[in-house]
Design a protein around this motif. Structure first.
Motif, PDB file in Angstrom:
ATOM      1  N   VAL A 314       0.845  -1.194   0.000  1.00  0.00           N
ATOM      2  CA  VAL A 314       0.000   0.000   0.000  1.00  0.00           C
ATOM      3  C   VAL A 314       0.877   1.239   0.000  1.00  0.00           C
ATOM      4  N   ILE A 315       0.548   2.178  -0.877  1.00  0.00           N
ATOM      5  CA  ILE A 315       1.153   3.506  -0.850  1.00  0.00           C
ATOM      6  C   ILE A 315       0.036   4.529  -0.834  1.00  0.00           C
ATOM      7  N   THR A 316       0.213   5.590  -0.072  1.00  0.00           N
ATOM      8  CA  THR A 316      -0.816   6.618   0.040  1.00  0.00           C
ATOM      9  C   THR A 316      -0.167   7.995   0.017  1.00  0.00           C
ATOM     10  N   VAL A 317      -0.980   8.981  -0.259  1.00  0.00           N
ATOM     11  CA  VAL A 317      -0.536  10.375  -0.155  1.00  0.00           C
ATOM     12  C   VAL A 317      -1.039  10.977   1.145  1.00  0.00           C
ATOM     13  N   PHE A 390       4.691  -8.293  -3.727  1.00  0.00           N
ATOM     14  CA  PHE A 390       3.277  -8.189  -3.388  1.00  0.00           C
ATOM     15  C   PHE A 390       2.426  -8.954  -4.392  1.00  0.00           C
ATOM     16  N   ASP A 391       1.325  -9.487  -3.888  1.00  0.00           N
ATOM     17  CA  ASP A 391       0.324 -10.110  -4.752  1.00  0.00           C
ATOM     18  C   ASP A 391      -0.736  -9.102  -5.176  1.00  0.00           C
ATOM     19  N   VAL A 392      -0.985  -8.115  -4.305  1.00  0.00           N
ATOM     20  CA  VAL A 392      -1.922  -7.025  -4.596  1.00  0.00           C
ATOM     21  C   VAL A 392      -1.252  -5.720  -4.207  1.00  0.00           C
ATOM     22  N   PHE A 393      -1.448  -4.695  -5.048  1.00  0.00           N
ATOM     23  CA  PHE A 393      -0.884  -3.371  -4.759  1.00  0.00           C
ATOM     24  C   PHE A 393      -2.007  -2.348  -4.812  1.00  0.00           C
ATOM     25  N   VAL A 394      -2.187  -1.606  -3.715  1.00  0.00           N
ATOM     26  CA  VAL A 394      -3.220  -0.584  -3.626  1.00  0.00           C
ATOM     27  C   VAL A 394      -2.558   0.776  -3.466  1.00  0.00           C
ATOM     28  N   ALA A 395      -2.953   1.717  -4.294  1.00  0.00           N
ATOM     29  CA  ALA A 395      -2.437   3.087  -4.215  1.00  0.00           C
ATOM     30  C   ALA A 395      -3.588   4.050  -3.967  1.00  0.00           C
ATOM     31  N   PHE A 396      -3.533   4.763  -2.838  1.00  0.00           N
ATOM     32  CA  PHE A 396      -4.521   5.809  -2.561  1.00  0.00           C
ATOM     33  C   PHE A 396      -3.939   7.117  -3.079  1.00  0.00           C
ATOM     34  N   GLN A 420       5.798  -4.642 -15.745  1.00  0.00           N
ATOM     35  CA  GLN A 420       6.862  -5.363 -15.052  1.00  0.00           C
ATOM     36  C   GLN A 420       6.317  -6.421 -14.097  1.00  0.00           C
ATOM     37  N   ARG A 421       5.111  -6.172 -13.567  1.00  0.00           N
ATOM     38  CA  ARG A 421       4.519  -7.083 -12.591  1.00  0.00           C
ATOM     39  C   ARG A 421       3.150  -7.566 -13.082  1.00  0.00           C
ATOM     40  N   PRO A 422       3.119  -8.395 -14.125  1.00  0.00           N
ATOM     41  CA  PRO A 422       1.833  -8.830 -14.689  1.00  0.00           C
ATOM     42  C   PRO A 422       1.030  -9.724 -13.749  1.00  0.00           C
ATOM     43  N   ASP A 423       1.696 -10.331 -12.752  1.00  0.00           N
ATOM     44  CA  ASP A 423       0.984 -11.223 -11.837  1.00  0.00           C
ATOM     45  C   ASP A 423       0.472 -10.510 -10.586  1.00  0.00           C
ATOM     46  N   THR A 424       0.742  -9.224 -10.477  1.00  0.00           N
ATOM     47  CA  THR A 424       0.269  -8.441  -9.336  1.00  0.00           C
ATOM     48  C   THR A 424      -1.021  -7.725  -9.706  1.00  0.00           C
ATOM     49  N   ALA A 425      -2.003  -7.772  -8.814  1.00  0.00           N
ATOM     50  CA  ALA A 425      -3.262  -7.055  -9.038  1.00  0.00           C
ATOM     51  C   ALA A 425      -3.093  -5.613  -8.561  1.00  0.00           C
ATOM     52  N   PHE A 426      -3.478  -4.647  -9.405  1.00  0.00           N
ATOM     53  CA  PHE A 426      -3.331  -3.224  -9.091  1.00  0.00           C
ATOM     54  C   PHE A 426      -4.706  -2.600  -8.867  1.00  0.00           C
ATOM     55  N   ILE A 427      -4.880  -1.956  -7.720  1.00  0.00           N
ATOM     56  CA  ILE A 427      -6.126  -1.261  -7.387  1.00  0.00           C
ATOM     57  C   ILE A 427      -5.785   0.171  -7.029  1.00  0.00           C
ATOM     58  N   LEU A 428      -6.438   1.112  -7.682  1.00  0.00           N
ATOM     59  CA  LEU A 428      -6.215   2.536  -7.430  1.00  0.00           C
ATOM     60  C   LEU A 428      -7.429   3.118  -6.738  1.00  0.00           C
ATOM     61  N   SER A 429      -7.199   3.885  -5.681  1.00  0.00           N
ATOM     62  CA  SER A 429      -8.281   4.551  -4.962  1.00  0.00           C
ATOM     63  C   SER A 429      -8.111   6.053  -5.135  1.00  0.00           C
ATOM     64  N   MET A 430      -9.008   6.640  -5.927  1.00  0.00           N
ATOM     65  CA  MET A 430      -8.968   8.088  -6.165  1.00  0.00           C
ATOM     66  C   MET A 430     -10.240   8.503  -6.876  1.00  0.00           C
ATOM     67  N   PRO A 451     -11.269   4.073  -0.126  1.00  0.00           N
ATOM     68  CA  PRO A 451     -10.179   3.150   0.231  1.00  0.00           C
ATOM     69  C   PRO A 451     -10.678   1.844   0.847  1.00  0.00           C
ATOM     70  N   THR A 452     -11.769   1.915   1.614  1.00  0.00           N
ATOM     71  CA  THR A 452     -12.319   0.696   2.198  1.00  0.00           C
ATOM     72  C   THR A 452     -12.805  -0.252   1.106  1.00  0.00           C
ATOM     73  N   GLU A 453     -13.430   0.312   0.066  1.00  0.00           N
ATOM     74  CA  GLU A 453     -13.854  -0.508  -1.064  1.00  0.00           C
ATOM     75  C   GLU A 453     -12.647  -1.135  -1.759  1.00  0.00           C
ATOM     76  N   ALA A 454     -11.544  -0.391  -1.811  1.00  0.00           N
ATOM     77  CA  ALA A 454     -10.329  -0.923  -2.430  1.00  0.00           C
ATOM     78  C   ALA A 454      -9.844  -2.164  -1.692  1.00  0.00           C
ATOM     79  N   LEU A 455      -9.869  -2.125  -0.349  1.00  0.00           N
ATOM     80  CA  LEU A 455      -9.411  -3.282   0.427  1.00  0.00           C
ATOM     81  C   LEU A 455     -10.402  -4.427   0.356  1.00  0.00           C
ATOM     82  N   ARG A 456     -11.701  -4.110   0.334  1.00  0.00           N
ATOM     83  CA  ARG A 456     -12.704  -5.167   0.167  1.00  0.00           C
ATOM     84  C   ARG A 456     -12.498  -5.868  -1.171  1.00  0.00           C
TER      85      ARG A 456
END
Length: 705
Positions: A314-317, A390-396, A420-430, A451-456
Motif C-alpha cells: 500500500v502507498i498513500t498520499v 506483493f500479490d496485490v498493490f493498492v495506491a490511494f 513489469q509485474r503482470p501477476d500483481t493485481a493493481f487497485i487505485l483509490s482516487m 479506500p475501504t472498497e479498495a481493500l474489500r
C-alpha cells in the motif's frame, strides 16, 4: 455440457430469431427486441410474426410461424397470456430449439397460474425445446448483436452495451439490467445477460453452468432470490470453480420456511440462509452484500490475473488513509510485509519524513513533485527482474486523476510497473470519471473511490486467486439403497449415540441405569469421576430441566444424584417420559465443540461445526457446509470459525486433533445423507476435541415432521 445447460446455445447464440407478437412500434414490448437487434447489428435472420402487417420495422413479416420457410433457432413470445400456449405449440411444430417468453400472468399469480406454467414446461420438455420464462426480461449477447429483451435500459440515454467478459445470470430482470449499468459505469462490458423470470424450465443454475463453459465469459455475476434445485446449483457453481471462473453472487429473499425453529441448537443457528452460504463457501463464491460491491468485484476480476497469495502493498498520499487501509487489511486477513531495509532507506532519501515500512506514506510532499510518488512505487516493487514482493498493490492517490498534469506524470509510471509485474493485481483509490475508469481498466487497473472498497475488492481478488480452481466438486452422496432405516418413534440419547457411533462418530463410553443402584454400579465399573444424565426421548436439552449431574466422585454420590436428578426433572417436565439415566466417565481437558446437521429445504443436509457447550447459541461461532463432506472440506470448515485459535492451542494449551474432528464431521455428513428423508436435525454437543482424537458426549437426533 452439463445436462441442465443442454440446448442453451440456441438461447444465447441463436442464428435465427422469430418474434411472435412483433409490433411495428419500436417502443412497445413486441417491437423493442426487433429495434434493439436492428440497432445492435444482429447478423442472423430476424423474422417478425404479425398477421396484420406485411412488414414490421422494415422486415418481411409472416402471419404465423407455420408460414416461415427454413429452420428457426429461437422464438420470442410477446403475446397476452391467453395466446401464449398457442404460440408455444406453434414453436414446437416448427422445431424451434429455444423460446423466450416475455408473457406474464402465470406462476406469479398463484396456484392456477402455476398449473398452467407447469403444463407448458412439461410440453416443452416432451418436445425437447428449452423455455426461458415466462415473465422474463430475456437475453443479451452484445458480441453477436443478440438483444432479445424489452428492457428500457436499451432505450434511454445510457451507452449501448459494450462487449466484455462478464456474464450476468439473474432471477430479476430489472436488478440484472441495473447491475449491467453499474458494470458500464466502471468501464466493463458484457459477454451475456440472461433474466430467468418464473423459471418454468431454464433456471439460473442452468445459465451459470452454460456461462461456466463459455469461452467469452471470464467472470459470472448472479442475483438469486431462491432456488428449487439445490443439487443443480451446487453442480453449476462447482463447474465454475473447476474452470477457474470467479462467481460473485447476491442472495436475497430468505425463505421463512427454511427458518422454522427446531428444538435443537443446530436448527436455530442454521436459519434459512445457511444452505445458500454453505453452497457459496463450498465453491469459492464471493457473496456480495450490495449491487455496488457485486459490480466492483466482478469488474476488478477482469483487470488482470488473480493474485495467488495474500501479500498486500500500500502507498498513500495521506497518513490517515494508510492507517485506514492497514486496519482494513488486518480485518480482512491480508498480509502487509514490511519493506526491506534498503528499500526503506531509498524512500527516506527521497522524502526524509515519509513513512517507508508498508503502508508507505508518501506525504503531501508528492504534490510538489509527482515523480517522488512514482519513484517510491518503483522502490516498493523492487527490481523488475527480481521476485514480486506483493500479490496485490493498492495506491490511494486522492485527486491525482482530476489533475491533468499530475495524472500525466503518474500514469506512465503505473503502466510501466503494470508491465513489469503482470501477476500483481493493481487497485487505485482516487476520484475519477467513468471515462477514466474505463481507460484504466483497459490498461489493467481497477479504480474505486473509497479506500475501504479498495481493500474489500483486494480481499475478494485474493479469495478467488487462492481458491480457484482448487474448490472441490461436491462429494458424491452415499447410496440410500439397502441401508437400514431408523428405528420407529422418538430417539433417546442412547439410541442416538448408538446410531451415530455405528456411522463412525466416536463417543465416550456409557451405561444405561434404571435405578440408583444400577447407576452406582455402572459408575464403579466405568471409573470415577462420572457424568449422570437423564434418559428421555422427550428432552433434547437436559440441563434446562436439571437433568445433568457432572463430576460425581463415588458410588454414594452417584446414587444420591440419580434420585435427586429424576425428582427435579419430573417436577420441571412432568409430561416427559423418563427411561432412567446414562452414566459416562468425565472427559478431562480438550475443547468443547459442536457437530450438527440441519435439513435445508433446498440443499438437503447442512453440516454445522463450531465452539460448543451450553453457550453455543450465545457465541454463535459456527460454520456450515453442505453434505456429504470431503475430508478437505471438513478441515476447511474447522479452520473457518472465528475461535480457531482455541483449537490450535491458546494460552499454552496443547492443540487439538483437527484430523479427528474432520473424520467425525465426514462420518456425520454421510449419516445425514443416508437418512436425509428421515432426519430433520442431528446434534452432538459437546464433542470434546482432544490433543489426540475426540469424543462425543451428548447426541440428539430429531425426525422430520
Amino acid at each position: 455440457m452439463s445436462d441442465a445447460a443442454r440446448g442453451l446455445d440456441a438461447l444465447f447464440r441463436p442464428q435465427s430469431i422469430a418474434l411472435i407478437g412483433a409490433s411495428t412500434d419500436p417502443k412497445k414490448i413486441g417491437g423493442r427486441p426487433l429495434a434493439n437487434m436492428l440497432r445492435g447489428g444482429f447478423k442472423g435472420r430476424l423474422i417478425p410474426i404479425n398477421p396484420s402487417a406485411r412488414k414490421v420495422q422494415g422486415l418481411l413479416s409472416y402471419a404465423s410461424l407455420d408460414d416461415v420457410p427454413g429452420p428457426v433457432d429461437q422464438a420470442i413470445i410477446a403475446v397476452p397470456a391467453a395466446a401464449a400456449r398457442d404460440a408455444l405449440e406453434a414453436c414446437i411444430r416448427k422445431g424451434v430449439r429455444a423460446a423466450v417468453m416475455f408473457t406474464s400472468g402465470f406462476g406469479e399469480l398463484g396456484a392456477e397460474g402455476r398449473a398452467a406454467q407447469d403444463a407448458m414446461a412439461a410440453r416443452c420438455r416432451e418436445a425437447g425445446m428449452r423455455l426461458l420464462g415466462p415473465n422474463c426480461l430475456g437475453v443479451m449477447n452484445p458480441a453477436d448483436g443478440v438483444f432479445c429483451t424489452f428492457s428500457s435500459s436499451l432505450t434511454g440515454i445510457r451507452p449501448w452495451p459494450r462487449i466484455g467478459r462478464i456474464g450476468i445470470a439473474t432471477q430479476s430482470g430489472a436488478v440484472g439490467t441495473y447491475c449491467h449499468s453499474l458494470l458500464e459505469d466502471r468501464g466493463a462490458g458484457l459477454s451475456h445477460y440472461v433474466a430467468t423470470g418464473n423459471e418454468a424450465d431454464v433456471d439460473v443454475a442452468a445459465c451459470i453452468a452454460w456461462l461456466a463453459q463459455d469461452d467469452a465469459t471470464d467472470v459470472i455475476l448472479t442475483y438469486l432470490e431462491g432456488c428449487r434445485d439445490g443439487a443443480r446449483l451446487r453442480e453449476a457453481l462447482a463447474l465454475c470453480a473447476a474452470r477457474g471462473k470467479p462467481v460473485v453472487a447476491m442472495k436475497v429473499g430468505v425463505s421463512e420456511a427454511g427458518a422454522a425453529a427446531t428444538i435443537s441448537h443446530t436448527g436455530t443457528l442454521a436459519g434459512s440462509d445457511a444452505g445458500y452460504q454453505a453452497a457459496f463457501d463450498e465453491a469459492g463464491v464471493w457473496r456480495a452484500r450490495s449491487l455496488e460491491e457485486a459490480a466492483d468485484i466482478a469488474v476488478a476480476c477482469t483487470a488482470g490475473k488473480l493474485p495467488r497469495g495474500r501479500r498486500l502493498g500500500v502507498i498513500t498520499v495521506s497518513g490517515g488513509a494508510g492507517a485506514l487501509l492497514a486496519d482494513e487489511a488486518a480485518a480482512r486477513g491480508l498480509e502487509m510485509p514490511e519493506l526491506p531495509e534498503d528499500a526503506q532507506k531509498a524512500i527516506r532519501a527521497l522524502v526524509p519524513f515519509a513513512s517507508p515500512r508498508n503502508p508507505v506514506d508518501a506525504t503531501a510532499q508528492t504534490g510538489n513533485d509527482r515523480t517522488l510518488l512514482t519513484r517510491m512505487m518503483a522502490i516498493m516493487m523492487g527490481e523488475p527482474d527480481g521476485p514480486a514482493r506483493f500479490d496485490v498493490f493498492v495506491a490511494f492517490l486522492a485527486f491525482v486523476a482530476e489533475n491533468a498534469d499530475a495524472f500525466a506524470t503518474v500514469l506512465p509510471a503505473l503502466e510501466t510497473l503494470r508491465k513489469q509485474r503482470p501477476d500483481t493485481a493493481f487497485i487505485l483509490s482516487m476520484r475519477g470519471s467513468n471515462e477514466t475508469r474505463r481507460m484504466l481498466l483497459e490498461k489493467g487497473f481497477f479504480l474505486c473511490e473509497d479506500p475501504t472498497e479498495a481493500l474489500r475488492t483486494a480481499a475478494a481478488l485474493v479469495h478467488f486467486g487462492t481458491r480457484l480452481p482448487k474448490a472441490p466438486a461436491p462429494a458424491a452422496a452415499a447410496p440410500a439403497a439397502g441401508r437400514a432405516r431408523l428405528p420407529e418413534g422418538p430417539l433417546d440419547e442412547a439410541a442416538a449415540r448408538k446410531l451415530l457411533a455405528e456411522a463412525g462418530v466416536p463417543f465416550v463410553a456409557e451405561r444405561i441405569a434404571r435405578s440408583a443402584a444400577e447407576a452406582a454400579e455402572a459408575a464403579t465399573a466405568l471409573g470415577f469421576p462420572v457424568a449422570l444424565k437423564v434418559l428421555s426421548p422427550d428432552l433434547a436439552h437436559k440441563s434446562d430441566v436439571g437433568g445433568v449431574r457432572l463430576g460425581l466422585r463415588d458410588a454414594a454420590e452417584v446414587a444420591a444424584a440419580y434420585e435427586a436428578m429424576l425428582r427435579q426433572v419430573r417436577e420441571a417436565a412432568p409430561q416427559a417420559r423418563i427411561e432412567g439415566a446414562l452414566v459416562s466417565p468425565m472427559v478431562q481437558g480438550g475443547v468443547e465443540t459442536v457437530l450438527g446437521v440441519h435439513r435445508d429445504p433446498v440443499f438437503g443436509p447442512v453440516v454445522m461445526f463450531g465452539l460448543g457447550g451450553v453457550f453455543v447459541e450465545v457465541f454463535r461461532d459456527v460454520a456450515f457446509r453442505l453434505a456429504p463432506l470431503t475430508r478437505e472440506a471438513a478441515l476447511a470448515q474447522i479452520d473457518s470459525i472465528r475461535g480457531r485459535a482455541l483449537l490450535e492451542g491458546a494460552r499454552g494449551r496443547p492443540p487439538v486433533d483437527k484430523e479427528a474432528i474432520a473424520d467425525a464431521l465426514v462420518a456425520l455428513s454421510r449419516f445425514a445423507v443416508a437418512h436425509a428423508d428421515e432426519v430433520a436435525s442431528v446434534e452432538i454437543n459437546p464433542f470434546i476435541a482432544l490433543p489426540k482424537g475426540g469424543l462425543g458426549v451428548d447426541a440428539v437426533i430429531l425426525r422430520n415432521g
